[in-house]
Design an enzyme around this catalytic site. Structure first.
Site, PDB file in Angstrom:
ATOM      1  N   VAL A  26       0.823  -1.218   0.000  1.00  0.00           N
ATOM      2  CA  VAL A  26       0.000   0.000   0.000  1.00  0.00           C
ATOM      3  C   VAL A  26       0.856   1.267   0.000  1.00  0.00           C
ATOM      4  O   VAL A  26       0.320   2.367  -0.042  1.00  0.00           O
ATOM      5  CB  VAL A  26      -0.981   0.051   1.192  1.00  0.00           C
ATOM      6  CG1 VAL A  26      -1.999  -1.051   1.106  1.00  0.00           C
ATOM      7  CG2 VAL A  26      -0.236   0.019   2.517  1.00  0.00           C
ATOM      8  N   LYS A  45      13.435  -1.263   9.709  1.00  0.00           N
ATOM      9  CA  LYS A  45      12.424  -2.284   9.410  1.00  0.00           C
ATOM     10  C   LYS A  45      12.873  -3.564  10.100  1.00  0.00           C
ATOM     11  O   LYS A  45      13.784  -4.250   9.626  1.00  0.00           O
ATOM     12  CB  LYS A  45      12.282  -2.505   7.905  1.00  0.00           C
ATOM     13  CG  LYS A  45      11.259  -3.587   7.576  1.00  0.00           C
ATOM     14  CD  LYS A  45      10.615  -3.389   6.239  1.00  0.00           C
ATOM     15  CE  LYS A  45       9.482  -4.401   6.041  1.00  0.00           C
ATOM     16  NZ  LYS A  45       8.603  -4.037   4.930  1.00  0.00           N
ATOM     17  N   ASP A  57      13.536  -3.223   1.739  1.00  0.00           N
ATOM     18  CA  ASP A  57      12.985  -1.886   1.904  1.00  0.00           C
ATOM     19  C   ASP A  57      14.004  -0.905   2.456  1.00  0.00           C
ATOM     20  O   ASP A  57      13.924   0.296   2.187  1.00  0.00           O
ATOM     21  CB  ASP A  57      11.755  -1.936   2.816  1.00  0.00           C
ATOM     22  CG  ASP A  57      10.596  -2.682   2.176  1.00  0.00           C
ATOM     23  OD1 ASP A  57      10.531  -2.707   0.938  1.00  0.00           O
ATOM     24  OD2 ASP A  57       9.770  -3.238   2.914  1.00  0.00           O
ATOM     25  N   GLU A 113       9.134   0.595  10.325  1.00  0.00           N
ATOM     26  CA  GLU A 113       8.165   0.074   9.361  1.00  0.00           C
ATOM     27  C   GLU A 113       7.846  -1.387   9.625  1.00  0.00           C
ATOM     28  O   GLU A 113       8.743  -2.227   9.713  1.00  0.00           O
ATOM     29  CB  GLU A 113       8.693   0.228   7.926  1.00  0.00           C
ATOM     30  CG  GLU A 113       7.711  -0.269   6.878  1.00  0.00           C
ATOM     31  CD  GLU A 113       8.260  -0.235   5.463  1.00  0.00           C
ATOM     32  OE1 GLU A 113       7.589  -0.803   4.568  1.00  0.00           O
ATOM     33  OE2 GLU A 113       9.340   0.340   5.239  1.00  0.00           O
ATOM     34  N   GLY A 114       6.561  -1.691   9.723  1.00  0.00           N
ATOM     35  CA  GLY A 114       6.141  -3.073   9.862  1.00  0.00           C
ATOM     36  C   GLY A 114       6.109  -3.795   8.527  1.00  0.00           C
ATOM     37  O   GLY A 114       6.438  -3.230   7.477  1.00  0.00           O
TER      38      GLY A 114
END
Length: 230
Positions: A26, A45, A57, A113-114
């Protein structure tokens, strides 16, 4: 039965936010880079999966920031399969225990960040929503702007509300949708921090321009509270 968790704040307080989403892909990583740029924050992360098919990421955020002003802490766990950490770890025969996670030390606020959404499993007992509670940080919820976002976003807000996890705000990713924005603010009782439109080229210059629209972190932290449903 889950083992009661001692929030990270009771051990070594962190400053910053936990970025999660209503689903996978998303735009959490792009939003994380924007928030790092806006607040001079570091990035972490904890659980990175899917490295067999694409770069992690952390590398993506490094490219988008193109700056040495931010510390990008390496993941605590890196897994090759593009699956939830719990599932990927089982394939690779890695033991997973969220409560053994060691948070990095940072002088700057951190954007953490998950992986995926709030109910993505980390280990046999814990999911991403447990990580958010354990870190004791307010949440930035990244959601699509398109059809389906009202249902997915309100369900995520309800989950945060039930756990008493503070929300910093929502970031909508995709073509602007005034109707969906109004519905989320009306039924969710929350503010939309930013709307991130589709861009022709996502680079450090674009990230800096989008970051200029983000309110100051201190002002947002002073207002963070669990979502409230009437």
């Amino acid at each position: 039965m889950k083992t009661p968790l001692t929030p990270q704040a009771q051990r070594r307080p962190l400053q910053g936010v936990f970025v999660t989403g209503t689903d996978t892909d998303v735009g959490k990583t792009t939003v994380s880079a924007i928030l790092c740029k806006a607040w001079g924050a570091d990035y972490w992360k904890p659980y990175q999966t899917g490295t067999a098919n694409q770069v992690g990421d952390t590398e993506t955020v490094a490219a988008l920031l193109a700056s040495t002003a931010h510390t990008l802490h390496p993941p605590a766990c890196t897994l090759r399969a593009p699956l939830a950490p719990w599932a990927a770890a089982r394939i690779e025969r890695q033991a997973m225990d969220m409560t053994a996670l060691q948070t990095p030390t940072s002088q700057a606020p951190m954007v953490i960040e998950g992986a995926g959404g709030l109910y993505v499993p980390i280990d046999e007992r814990h999911m991403m929503i447990d990580l958010a509670a354990w870190l004791a940080l307010p949440v930035v919820l990244v959601t699509r702007s398109t059809l389906g976002t009202i249902n997915h976003t309100l369900l995520s807000l309800h989950a945060l509300s039930r756990r008493g996890i503070p929300l910093l705000g929502i970031v909508m990713n995709g073509p602007p949708s005034p109707g969906n924005r109004h519905a989320l603010q009306h039924f969710g009782g929350v503010e939309v921090l930013a709307e991130i439109p589709a861009v022709a080229q996502l680079d450090a210059e674009t990230i800096a321009a989008l970051a200029s629209r983000i309110p100051p972190l201190d002002a947002l932290l002073s207002q963070a509270a669990p979502p409230h449903f009437a």
